[in-house]
Design an enzyme around this catalytic site. Structure first.
Site, PDB file in Angstrom:
ATOM      1  N   ARG A  25       1.039  -1.114  -0.154  1.00 24.77           N
ATOM      2  CA  ARG A  25       0.039  -0.129   0.143  1.00 24.77           C
ATOM      3  C   ARG A  25       0.792   1.221   0.052  1.00 24.77           C
ATOM      4  O   ARG A  25       1.152   2.035  -0.986  1.00 24.77           O
ATOM      5  CB  ARG A  25      -1.121  -0.159   1.253  1.00 24.77           C
ATOM      6  CG  ARG A  25      -2.077   0.907   0.899  1.00 24.77           C
ATOM      7  CD  ARG A  25      -1.809   2.322   1.548  1.00 24.77           C
ATOM      8  NE  ARG A  25      -1.574   2.451   2.871  1.00 24.77           N
ATOM      9  CZ  ARG A  25      -0.980   3.553   3.152  1.00 24.77           C
ATOM     10  NH1 ARG A  25      -0.753   4.746   2.391  1.00 24.77           N
ATOM     11  NH2 ARG A  25      -0.393   3.693   4.490  1.00 24.77           N
ATOM     12  N   GLU A 155      -4.423  10.315  10.166  1.00 26.69           N
ATOM     13  CA  GLU A 155      -3.586  10.951   9.467  1.00 26.69           C
ATOM     14  C   GLU A 155      -2.948  12.366   9.569  1.00 26.69           C
ATOM     15  O   GLU A 155      -3.900  13.093  10.147  1.00 26.69           O
ATOM     16  CB  GLU A 155      -4.141  11.311   7.863  1.00 26.69           C
ATOM     17  CG  GLU A 155      -3.229  11.775   6.838  1.00 26.69           C
ATOM     18  CD  GLU A 155      -4.085  11.663   5.428  1.00 26.69           C
ATOM     19  OE1 GLU A 155      -5.251  12.025   5.409  1.00 26.69           O
ATOM     20  OE2 GLU A 155      -3.186  11.844   4.249  1.00 26.69           O
TER      21      GLU A 155
HETATM   22  C1  LIG Z   1      -2.252   7.251   4.096  1.00 22.83           C
HETATM   23  C2  LIG Z   1      -1.699   7.498   5.508  1.00 22.83           C
HETATM   24  C3  LIG Z   1      -2.146   6.290   6.272  1.00 22.83           C
HETATM   25  C4  LIG Z   1      -0.645   7.372   5.296  1.00 22.83           C
HETATM   26  O1  LIG Z   1       0.440   6.716   4.926  1.00 22.83           O
HETATM   27  C5  LIG Z   1       0.287   8.431   6.323  1.00 22.83           C
HETATM   28  O2  LIG Z   1      -0.217   9.281   6.702  1.00 22.83           O
HETATM   29  O3  LIG Z   1       1.676   8.573   6.266  1.00 22.83           O
END
Ligand SMILES: CC(C)C(=O)C(=O)O
Length: 522
Positions: A25, A155
């Site tokens: 991801r 986030e």
């Molecule tokens: C998309 C989010 C969860 C992310 O990777 C971050 O905030 O670093």
């Protein structure tokens, strides 16, 4: 930091650190990286099965049809090995949409992406914290109805704690009372330092002692690993990592580094099987097309190669140049480089491994040849060594009858190569120019002219010409050219070894001419 007791006096390192891998991801958010569904399956398979990470985050919901295929395949596979609950998909606070998408792919856990700072909540969602919490509670209720487990990302949590901690607390005061399994705290922009991580994580753990916190680092200040350690030393129970540190912008914390530091420096337990860390690194390097830096700890190409001869000498005598990061632990092997600083000890080690026994004089000759190559910035590998040994030692051809005084070969687009050659044959010098189909052809034609026109003699016929690269590993140093010549009934087979193909062929040719002169003289 010293013993486990000392560590525990000052910190609260949990007995077990849960590792969530987000290569598929966040790692796929590396610029230019896009995994095919079957590649995702292969990576997930290795992570779950061989590396044994606790959880994998495999995609973002609603991205594409290809992503849907990948999620379906991985969920099917994970179910078949009883690990479906270990597979997570990032989803959005979008009512039912992400949950339906994940459910439709067979997934059972959503990592809900909520906003962890006032700035993000108002600036991006244009909502108040209360409205955002209501939306989250709606998604939670729907996930519950679907039997889906929920983890939540806050986030931009790092900036939230800096600029709007009351916003973060307002969210968590409500959300920690729900059935959310884990609170995942990202340093989204990679702006924290370890002291800030300690301060903010301690605040979290103190205020919500029974919550499970994961920390999600980004590497913008090259602090992803240090910050991850700071997080677990302050009570985070889980860390997010990626293979090779892939991830948005400068990436996330690399799985391999986090693992060895937790284990060796802080005596923390994880479920990771270290012996496949190199394999997963290679797999992801291949699929992502993002090369791992040669000096990247644990998985970089050079990190188990001793270059200085003094190191090999110390290892030969008393294993003096080793630490806990022994290569075998990661399915790798220590190597001793061959080059101008490697010296006799490195060469001895390599010869020993190849089972080659040489006299001191022979070793001296081989060492001299390797030093020469090193001086020309060539990298010599163990795979090259047998070729160097036979090149230096095998032939007992006298090399003084025909000597190359100078030569020049041209190479230009649209023009045939030209060679100018000056040689000394039995003490007299001759020179000629010729044009050929290739550089080596031009070189041989010039020699042929000298033999025919200046000496009135025949020149052997070239019967076969083959070029090989010593097999195995990095072989950018050497090319071997084997040439078969015929002169009447006589066949002469010679070879030349050099980093440059034409040069290797020229060396083979000079050997042939010396044999030719020797036989003509008899
Ligand atoms: C998309 C989010 C969860 C992310 O990777 C971050 O905030 O670093």
């Amino acid at each position: 930091m010293g013993t486990v007791e000392q560590i525990n006096t000052y910190t609260r390192i949990p007995p077990f650190i849960e590792i969530m891998d987000s290569t598929l991801r966040d790692g796929e958010q590396t610029n230019g990286v896009s995994f095919l569904p079957h590649e995702k399956l292969m990576i997930a398979r290795m992570l779950l099965n061989d590396i044994n990470v606790d959880r994998v985050e495999i995609a973002s919901a609603r991205v594409s049809e290809g992503e849907k295929d990948a999620v379906k395949m991985i969920c099917r596979y994970a179910k078949s090995i009883g690990k479906l609950k270990n597979v997570e998909v990032l989803g959005f606070v979008d009512g039912r949409k992400s949950i339906d998408w994940i459910d439709g792919c067979g997934g059972t856990t959503i990592n809900l992406l909520a906003k962890g700072s006032m700035k993000h909540c108002s600036g991006q969602l244009h909502k108040t914290v209360e409205e955002h919490i209501d939306d989250i509670l709606y998604s939670l209720e729907y996930a519950r109805q679907k039997g889906m487990g929920v983890n939540i990302y806050l986030e931009d949590w790092s900036n939230g704690m800096k600029d709007s901690p009351e916003y973060v607390y307002k969210m968590l005061d409500v959300l920690t009372k729900t059935d959310i399994m884990r609170f995942m705290l990202p340093d989204t922009l990679g702006v924290l330092n370890p002291l800030q991580v300690i301060e903010f994580m301690r605040k979290m753990v103190k205020r919500y002692p029974s919550a499970h916190f994961d920390f999600h680092a980004h590497n913008d200040y090259d602090l992803a690993v240090s910050n991850s350690l700071a997080a677990v030393l302050s009570g985070a129970k889980g860390l997010h990592v990626t293979v090779n540190g892939l991830g948005e912008r400068c990436g996330n914390a690399p799985l391999s580094s986090v693992q060895v530091i937790l284990k060796d420096q802080f005596h923390a337990k994880t479920s990771i099987h270290e012996d496949r860390l190199n394999d997963i690194s290679r797999l992801v390097e291949g699929y992502s097309g993002i090369a791992v830096a040669p000096n990247q700890p644990i998985v970089g190409e050079n990190v188990f190669t001793q270059v200085a001869g003094v190191h090999a000498d110390g290892d030969n005598k008393a294993n003096l140049y080793t630490n806990a990061l022994v290569p075998e632990r990661f399915g790798r092997k220590r190597e001793y480089a061959l080059g101008k600083t490697s010296g006799k000890a490195n060469i001895d080690r390599n010869l020993q491994e190849l089972g080659l026994e040489l006299t001191p004089e022979q070793t001296q000759k081989v060492t001299q040849r390797i030093t020469e190559l090193g001086d020309r910035k060539e990298i010599v590998t163990q795979a090259d060594l047998p070729f160097i040994v036979s090149d230096v030692l095998k032939h007992n051809v006298p090399e003084d009858k025909v000597k190359l005084v100078s030569y020049m070969v041209s190479s230009a687009y649209g023009l045939k190569p030209i060679a100018s050659v000056k040689v000394e044959i039995n003490g007299s010098q001759y020179e000629a120019d010729a044009m050929g189909d290739g550089q080596y052809d031009a070189f041989v034609k010039a020699l042929r002219k000298i033999y025919k026109k200046s000496l009135g003699r025949t020149f052997p016929i070239l019967e076969n010409y083959s070029v090989t690269i010593p097999p195995g590993g990095r072989t950018d140093a050497l090319v071997q050219t084997v040439i078969v010549w015929r002169n009447g009934d006589m066949t002469i087979r010679t070879r030349g070894l050099d980093a440059d193909q034409t040069e290797a062929a020229i060396k083979a040719t000079l050997k042939m001419l010396n044999i030719f002169e020797e036989t003509n003289a008899e």
